[in-house]
Design a protein around this motif. Structure first.
Motif, PDB file in Angstrom:
ATOM      1  N   ASP A  25       0.851  -1.189   0.000  1.00 56.62           N
ATOM      2  CA  ASP A  25       0.000   0.000   0.000  1.00 56.62           C
ATOM      3  C   ASP A  25       0.890   1.243   0.000  1.00 56.62           C
ATOM      4  N   VAL A  26       0.717   2.097  -1.008  1.00 59.50           N
ATOM      5  CA  VAL A  26       1.598   3.254  -1.185  1.00 59.50           C
ATOM      6  C   VAL A  26       1.563   4.174   0.029  1.00 59.50           C
ATOM      7  N   ARG A  27       0.405   4.387   0.604  1.00 62.71           N
ATOM      8  CA  ARG A  27       0.305   5.255   1.781  1.00 62.71           C
ATOM      9  C   ARG A  27       1.128   4.701   2.945  1.00 62.71           C
ATOM     10  N   LYS A  28       1.024   3.407   3.186  1.00 63.17           N
ATOM     11  CA  LYS A  28       1.800   2.774   4.261  1.00 63.17           C
ATOM     12  C   LYS A  28       3.291   2.827   3.957  1.00 63.17           C
ATOM     13  N   ILE A  29       3.652   2.633   2.681  1.00 61.51           N
ATOM     14  CA  ILE A  29       5.054   2.715   2.285  1.00 61.51           C
ATOM     15  C   ILE A  29       5.603   4.090   2.631  1.00 61.51           C
ATOM     16  N   ARG A  30       4.862   5.133   2.270  1.00 61.06           N
ATOM     17  CA  ARG A  30       5.322   6.507   2.519  1.00 61.06           C
ATOM     18  C   ARG A  30       5.461   6.788   4.016  1.00 61.06           C
ATOM     19  N   ILE A  31       4.513   6.317   4.809  1.00 63.00           N
ATOM     20  CA  ILE A  31       4.552   6.561   6.255  1.00 63.00           C
ATOM     21  C   ILE A  31       5.737   5.844   6.894  1.00 63.00           C
ATOM     22  N   VAL A  32       5.913   4.566   6.576  1.00 61.17           N
ATOM     23  CA  VAL A  32       7.002   3.786   7.169  1.00 61.17           C
ATOM     24  C   VAL A  32       8.355   4.336   6.702  1.00 61.17           C
ATOM     25  N   ASN A  33       8.452   4.692   5.421  1.00 62.60           N
ATOM     26  CA  ASN A  33       9.689   5.256   4.905  1.00 62.60           C
ATOM     27  C   ASN A  33      10.000   6.592   5.573  1.00 62.60           C
ATOM     28  N   MET A  34       8.966   7.401   5.803  1.00 66.89           N
ATOM     29  CA  MET A  34       9.151   8.691   6.462  1.00 66.89           C
ATOM     30  C   MET A  34       9.667   8.503   7.892  1.00 66.89           C
ATOM     31  N   ILE A  35       9.148   7.517   8.602  1.00 68.16           N
ATOM     32  CA  ILE A  35       9.632   7.228   9.953  1.00 68.16           C
ATOM     33  C   ILE A  35      11.110   6.850   9.902  1.00 68.16           C
ATOM     34  N   GLY A  36      11.484   6.032   8.924  1.00 70.23           N
ATOM     35  CA  GLY A  36      12.892   5.671   8.764  1.00 70.23           C
ATOM     36  C   GLY A  36      13.764   6.871   8.472  1.00 70.23           C
ATOM     37  N   CYS A  37      13.278   7.768   7.620  1.00 66.91           N
ATOM     38  CA  CYS A  37      14.036   8.977   7.294  1.00 66.91           C
ATOM     39  C   CYS A  37      14.207   9.879   8.513  1.00 66.91           C
ATOM     40  N   ILE A  38      13.148  10.008   9.306  1.00 68.21           N
ATOM     41  CA  ILE A  38      13.242  10.815  10.531  1.00 68.21           C
ATOM     42  C   ILE A  38      14.277  10.208  11.478  1.00 68.21           C
ATOM     43  N   CYS A  39      14.267   8.889  11.600  1.00 66.47           N
ATOM     44  CA  CYS A  39      15.260   8.224  12.452  1.00 66.47           C
ATOM     45  C   CYS A  39      16.672   8.467  11.931  1.00 66.47           C
ATOM     46  N   PHE A  40      16.850   8.436  10.601  1.00 69.99           N
ATOM     47  CA  PHE A  40      18.178   8.700  10.044  1.00 69.99           C
ATOM     48  C   PHE A  40      18.616  10.137  10.279  1.00 69.99           C
ATOM     49  N   VAL A  41      17.688  11.077  10.230  1.00 69.71           N
ATOM     50  CA  VAL A  41      18.031  12.468  10.520  1.00 69.71           C
ATOM     51  C   VAL A  41      18.487  12.591  11.972  1.00 69.71           C
ATOM     52  N   ILE A  42      17.755  11.971  12.880  1.00 71.11           N
ATOM     53  CA  ILE A  42      18.141  11.991  14.300  1.00 71.11           C
ATOM     54  C   ILE A  42      19.510  11.329  14.480  1.00 71.11           C
ATOM     55  N   TYR A  43      19.706  10.206  13.831  1.00 73.26           N
ATOM     56  CA  TYR A  43      20.989   9.508  13.892  1.00 73.26           C
ATOM     57  C   TYR A  43      22.120  10.402  13.397  1.00 73.26           C
ATOM     58  N   GLY A  44      21.898  11.071  12.274  1.00 74.90           N
ATOM     59  CA  GLY A  44      22.918  11.956  11.713  1.00 74.90           C
ATOM     60  C   GLY A  44      23.247  13.128  12.621  1.00 74.90           C
ATOM     61  N   ILE A  45      22.214  13.664  13.281  1.00 70.15           N
ATOM     62  CA  ILE A  45      22.437  14.788  14.197  1.00 70.15           C
ATOM     63  C   ILE A  45      23.251  14.354  15.412  1.00 70.15           C
ATOM     64  N   PHE A  46      22.904  13.209  15.985  1.00 66.80           N
ATOM     65  CA  PHE A  46      23.567  12.775  17.213  1.00 66.80           C
ATOM     66  C   PHE A  46      24.903  12.091  16.975  1.00 66.80           C
ATOM     67  N   ASN A  47      25.294  11.933  15.734  1.00 66.22           N
ATOM     68  CA  ASN A  47      26.616  11.377  15.437  1.00 66.22           C
ATOM     69  C   ASN A  47      27.539  12.427  14.843  1.00 66.22           C
ATOM     70  N   GLY A  48      27.350  13.655  15.229  1.00 57.68           N
ATOM     71  CA  GLY A  48      28.281  14.705  14.817  1.00 57.68           C
ATOM     72  C   GLY A  48      27.876  15.441  13.565  1.00 57.68           C
ATOM     73  N   MET A  49      26.593  15.657  13.375  1.00 52.83           N
ATOM     74  CA  MET A  49      26.087  16.393  12.217  1.00 52.83           C
ATOM     75  C   MET A  49      26.598  15.791  10.909  1.00 52.83           C
ATOM     76  N   LEU A  50      26.182  14.585  10.637  1.00 54.61           N
ATOM     77  CA  LEU A  50      26.558  13.877   9.412  1.00 54.61           C
ATOM     78  C   LEU A  50      25.682  14.374   8.265  1.00 54.61           C
ATOM     79  N   TRP A  51      26.103  15.452   7.624  1.00 56.79           N
ATOM     80  CA  TRP A  51      25.291  16.104   6.593  1.00 56.79           C
ATOM     81  C   TRP A  51      24.929  15.189   5.427  1.00 56.79           C
TER      82      TRP A  51
END
Length: 75
Positions: A25-51
């Motif tokens: 389901d495309v809607r579920k894909i987008r939501i789950v992918n967005m959660i993953g992207c948010i987690c990666f942004v948090i990960y990048g911030i807390f590991n020394g601003m990995l741009w």
């Protein structure tokens, strides 16, 4: 942040991204992918601003939000 906690956030991000490829389901894909992207942004911030991690995942997150909202308007 504890380096171990940051690593778990990174692993969670990877898990959500992989799960988004399993869904049909495309809607579920987008939501789950967005959660993953948010987690990666948090990960990048807390590991020394990995741009190289923060920028693409932040952009993908905004793209997912755009399509989720535009799809809602069409209905």
């Amino acid at each position: 942040m504890n380096p171990e906690t940051a690593a778990y956030i990174g692993y969670s991000a990877s898990l959500f991204i992989v799960l988004s490829f399993i869904l049909k389901d495309v809607r579920k894909i987008r939501i789950v992918n967005m959660i993953g992207c948010i987690c990666f942004v948090i990960y990048g911030i807390f590991n020394g601003m990995l741009w190289p991690v923060i920028i693409p995942n932040g952009l993908i997150c905004f793209i997912q939000i755009y399509y989720l909202l535009s799809d809602k308007i069409k209905r």
